[in-house]
Design an enzyme around this catalytic site. Structure first.
Site, PDB file in Angstrom:
ATOM      1  N   ALA A  11      41.634  53.340  85.496  1.00 19.48           N
ATOM      2  CA  ALA A  11      41.779  54.474  86.088  1.00 19.48           C
ATOM      3  C   ALA A  11      41.530  55.567  84.943  1.00 19.48           C
ATOM      4  O   ALA A  11      40.843  55.551  84.028  1.00 19.48           O
ATOM      5  CB  ALA A  11      42.193  55.357  86.935  1.00 19.48           C
ATOM      6  N   HIS A  12      42.743  54.635  83.326  1.00 15.03           N
ATOM      7  CA  HIS A  12      43.548  55.442  82.730  1.00 15.03           C
ATOM      8  C   HIS A  12      41.966  55.054  81.500  1.00 15.03           C
ATOM      9  O   HIS A  12      41.518  56.213  80.393  1.00 15.03           O
ATOM     10  CB  HIS A  12      44.562  55.448  82.180  1.00 15.03           C
ATOM     11  CG  HIS A  12      44.956  56.467  80.786  1.00 15.03           C
ATOM     12  ND1 HIS A  12      45.281  57.359  81.018  1.00 15.03           N
ATOM     13  CD2 HIS A  12      44.714  55.905  79.700  1.00 15.03           C
ATOM     14  CE1 HIS A  12      45.218  57.710  79.741  1.00 15.03           C
ATOM     15  NE2 HIS A  12      44.898  56.285  78.514  1.00 15.03           N
ATOM     16  N   LYS A  13      41.712  53.595  81.727  1.00 15.39           N
ATOM     17  CA  LYS A  13      40.978  53.221  80.964  1.00 15.39           C
ATOM     18  C   LYS A  13      39.420  53.135  81.163  1.00 15.39           C
ATOM     19  O   LYS A  13      39.057  53.702  80.517  1.00 15.39           O
ATOM     20  CB  LYS A  13      41.072  51.552  81.000  1.00 15.39           C
ATOM     21  CG  LYS A  13      40.400  50.301  80.118  1.00 15.39           C
ATOM     22  CD  LYS A  13      40.033  49.189  80.144  1.00 15.39           C
ATOM     23  CE  LYS A  13      41.233  48.684  79.741  1.00 15.39           C
ATOM     24  NZ  LYS A  13      41.227  47.267  79.306  1.00 15.39           N
ATOM     25  N   ASP A  69      38.116  42.224  77.217  1.00 17.21           N
ATOM     26  CA  ASP A  69      39.370  41.849  76.936  1.00 17.21           C
ATOM     27  C   ASP A  69      39.434  42.749  75.574  1.00 17.21           C
ATOM     28  O   ASP A  69      39.254  42.890  74.304  1.00 17.21           O
ATOM     29  CB  ASP A  69      39.499  40.805  77.223  1.00 17.21           C
ATOM     30  CG  ASP A  69      40.481  39.934  77.478  1.00 17.21           C
ATOM     31  OD1 ASP A  69      41.498  40.863  77.531  1.00 17.21           O
ATOM     32  OD2 ASP A  69      40.851  38.958  76.619  1.00 17.21           O
ATOM     33  N   LYS A 171      42.954  59.112  68.491  1.00 12.93           N
ATOM     34  CA  LYS A 171      43.223  57.722  69.001  1.00 12.93           C
ATOM     35  C   LYS A 171      41.705  57.691  70.348  1.00 12.93           C
ATOM     36  O   LYS A 171      40.726  56.019  69.219  1.00 12.93           O
ATOM     37  CB  LYS A 171      43.679  57.080  70.680  1.00 12.93           C
ATOM     38  CG  LYS A 171      43.664  55.897  70.994  1.00 12.93           C
ATOM     39  CD  LYS A 171      44.784  55.900  72.034  1.00 12.93           C
ATOM     40  CE  LYS A 171      44.432  53.952  72.607  1.00 12.93           C
ATOM     41  NZ  LYS A 171      44.922  53.643  73.934  1.00 12.93           N
ATOM     42  N   HIS A 176      40.222  50.513  69.028  1.00 15.04           N
ATOM     43  CA  HIS A 176      39.588  48.951  68.722  1.00 15.04           C
ATOM     44  C   HIS A 176      38.846  48.655  69.771  1.00 15.04           C
ATOM     45  O   HIS A 176      37.297  48.797  69.596  1.00 15.04           O
ATOM     46  CB  HIS A 176      40.624  47.756  68.931  1.00 15.04           C
ATOM     47  CG  HIS A 176      41.418  48.046  69.583  1.00 15.04           C
ATOM     48  ND1 HIS A 176      42.401  49.208  69.884  1.00 15.04           N
ATOM     49  CD2 HIS A 176      41.887  47.625  71.164  1.00 15.04           C
ATOM     50  CE1 HIS A 176      43.373  49.020  71.206  1.00 15.04           C
ATOM     51  NE2 HIS A 176      42.701  48.710  72.019  1.00 15.04           N
TER      52      HIS A 176
END
Length: 192
Positions: A11-13, A69, A171, A176
């Site tokens: 969920a955070h991602k 990934d 952030k 990345h």
């Protein structure tokens, strides 16, 4: 609005990436399509693992989707933990993973590292790849409470704070994943 399935149940991602892509895209998680499978990640590169995720979803659900990934590569550890970042200690416990990295680096002067992300996007029958990386170094103890994964021990070059000490907004400007997502969004904007 383009709807895309994001090959994650984190969920955070999902929240982090939705904030990056904006309102022109509707992201859905694996749970949103009732996928509770443990999608294989048996590749030896970020590229292979990202592709495995989208290949799996396309084969099983025939949907427009993307998977990523990501991982941490540390020069002094010959690129480890790399594709094994999420299970470096043999478990998915990030505290143990961080402890192992710090233990393995305890005698190392070279603490250069980078976070890398590869995204595989499957859209209307075609596969596309987008990459992002951010250079930095590993500090010797955790700092900050935000973020996830190795964020508390990674300081990006040009900054005095770890990813875990930064706001999500700050952030997301330099990470990345943000770099790879930005490339994907630019590509998708041309398609919509």
């Amino acid at each position: 609005m383009i709807e895309l399935i994001f090959a994650t149940n984190n969920a955070h991602k999902l929240e982090e990436v939705q904030a990056m892509v904006g309102e022109q895209f509707l992201l859905k998680s694996l749970a949103d399509i009732d996928c509770h499978d443990d999608i294989p990640e048996t590749g030896v590169t970020f590229h292979e693992n990202a592709k495995q995720k989208t290949d799996y979803l396309v084969h099983k659900y025939d949907v427009n989707c993307f998977g990523d990934d990501s991982g941490l590569e540390i020069d002094a550890l010959n690129g480890e933990p790399g594709v094994y970042s999420a299970r470096y200690s043999g478990t998915r416990d990030m505290e143990q993973n961080i402890n192992l990295v710090l233990e393995n680096l305890k005698d190392s002067v070279n603490r250069n590292a980078r976070f890398k992300t590869v995204i595989s996007l499957y859209l209307n029958g075609h596969q596309h790849f987008f990459e992002g990386s951010v250079e930095g170094h590993i500090i010797d103890k955790r700092k900050g409470i935000d973020g996830f994964g190795y964020d508390p021990i990674f300081v990006p070059h040009g900054y005095a704070h770890t990813f875990a000490e930064m706001t999500a907004e700050d952030k997301n400007k330099i990470s990345h994943r943000a770099i790879a997502i930005e490339k994907m969004v630019e590509f998708l904007s041309k398609k919509s």
